[in-house]
Design an enzyme around this catalytic site. Sequence first.
Site, mmCIF file in Angstrom:
data_model
loop_
_atom_site.group_PDB
_atom_site.id
_atom_site.type_symbol
_atom_site.label_atom_id
_atom_site.label_comp_id
_atom_site.label_asym_id
_atom_site.label_seq_id
_atom_site.Cartn_x
_atom_site.Cartn_y
_atom_site.Cartn_z
ATOM 1 N N LYS A 111 -9.241 -2.642 -7.238
ATOM 2 C CA LYS A 111 -7.988 -1.944 -6.978
ATOM 3 C C LYS A 111 -7.645 -1.101 -8.208
ATOM 4 O O LYS A 111 -7.871 -1.525 -9.350
ATOM 5 C CB LYS A 111 -6.898 -2.974 -6.700
ATOM 6 C CG LYS A 111 -5.584 -2.414 -6.182
ATOM 7 C CD LYS A 111 -4.646 -3.561 -5.836
ATOM 8 C CE LYS A 111 -3.297 -3.092 -5.330
ATOM 9 N NZ LYS A 111 -2.419 -4.242 -4.983
ATOM 10 N N SER A 192 -0.369 -4.063 -0.535
ATOM 11 C CA SER A 192 -0.727 -2.812 -1.194
ATOM 12 C C SER A 192 -2.223 -2.671 -1.507
ATOM 13 O O SER A 192 -2.678 -1.587 -1.891
ATOM 14 C CB SER A 192 0.044 -2.678 -2.518
ATOM 15 O OG SER A 192 -0.297 -3.732 -3.413
ATOM 16 N N SER A 216 0.246 -8.687 -0.794
ATOM 17 C CA SER A 216 -0.608 -7.505 -0.961
ATOM 18 C C SER A 216 -2.101 -7.778 -0.877
ATOM 19 O O SER A 216 -2.895 -6.843 -0.826
ATOM 20 C CB SER A 216 -0.291 -6.818 -2.291
ATOM 21 O OG SER A 216 0.986 -6.230 -2.252
#
Length: 322
Positions: A111, A192, A216
Site C-alpha cells: 500500500k 482504504s 481498511s
Amino acid sequence: MKKFAHALPALLILGLIQVVMAVSSCTAPDKDLAETGIAELHDRMLRGEVSSAELVDWYIDRVAAIDAAGPTLNAIIEINPDARDIARSLDEEWRSSGPRGPMHGIPVILKANIDTADRMSTSAGSLALADHVPNDDAFIVQRLRDAGAVILGKANLSEWANFRSSRSSSGWSSVGGQTRNPYDTTRTPCGSSSGSAVAVAASMTSVAIGTETDGSIVCPSGINGIVGIKPTLGLLSRSGIIPIAHSQDTAGPMARTVADAATVLGALTGIDAKDTFTTKSEGRSYNDYTQFLDKKALSGVKLGLAKQFSGFHSEAVSYTHL
C-alpha cells in the site's frame, strides 16, 4: 530456375522465423501463473519451472494489460523499477545457497502509505507527497526483504487512507485515480486498502500488504474475495507507515488463501525499537503461522447469512453446511 532463385531468400527468412519461434516456445513458455500460491511457486522454482525474474515479468505484463489498459483497474500506482534486478539477484542466490526465507523470490505489492527507501515514492495517494522518497524502509518492509521478498510496486488506496472526508470515495486518490472492483467495475472495491486487495484478486501480485485503522483491510478483502488479516495491535511494527490513529493503526497481509496470508504474517513479525507497542508481542508471536493451519478446522461449521441487513431476495439461501 530463376523463379526458384528469387524465392530462395524468402524461404530462408521464413525458415529462420520458424526456428526462432520454435526456440522461443521452448525457452520462454507461456506460463499461466494466475492464482498460484506461495508454496506452489516455491515448488516450481525448486524444479526449475519458473524463476522469480519470470514471475516478476509475468505480473508486470499483467499490470500493463488489465491495470493500465483493458478494464483499467487502477490498483497499482507504481512499479518498482528495480524489481527485475532484485528478482534476478534472488534467483542467483537460490541457485548458490538456497532460499533465504519463506518469501524468497515472491513479489509483494505494498500500500502506498508504507515507506520504501528505493526509487519509489510513498505518497499515501496524495499529490502533496507524490515525490516523497523516504530515507529508510518501514520495519515491515525490511522484514520482507530479509525473508527474500521482491517489492514489486505500490498500490493505490483511498487517499490518506480515507482520513480526509466522511464522504470520500473508497479507492480514489489524486495520484492513482479510482481503483475498480475486478469482478464488477461499477461497484465499490471498498477501502482504504483497495489497490492491495484488487491487485491480489486480479492476480497482479502474489500477495500484498494493506493497513487498517477501522476496516481498511477486512472490508476490501471481503468485497474482492480474498483473505485479509488485521493483526492484534503490537504484533507488527507501524514505524515507517503514514499514521492515522496510534491506538488502532496496523499493517496486515492480503492474499488469495489463508495459507499465503499466514506465510506473509510470519515474515512481518518482529520487535521494533521504533515502535514500543511491538514489545507486547515478545515471546507471544511466531515467525511461522502456517504451523497452525488445519484443513478440517471448518468441518461441520454452519455459515449463516443475515439477509435483512444485506438487501437479498427473500428466497436467498440463508445458511449452508461445510
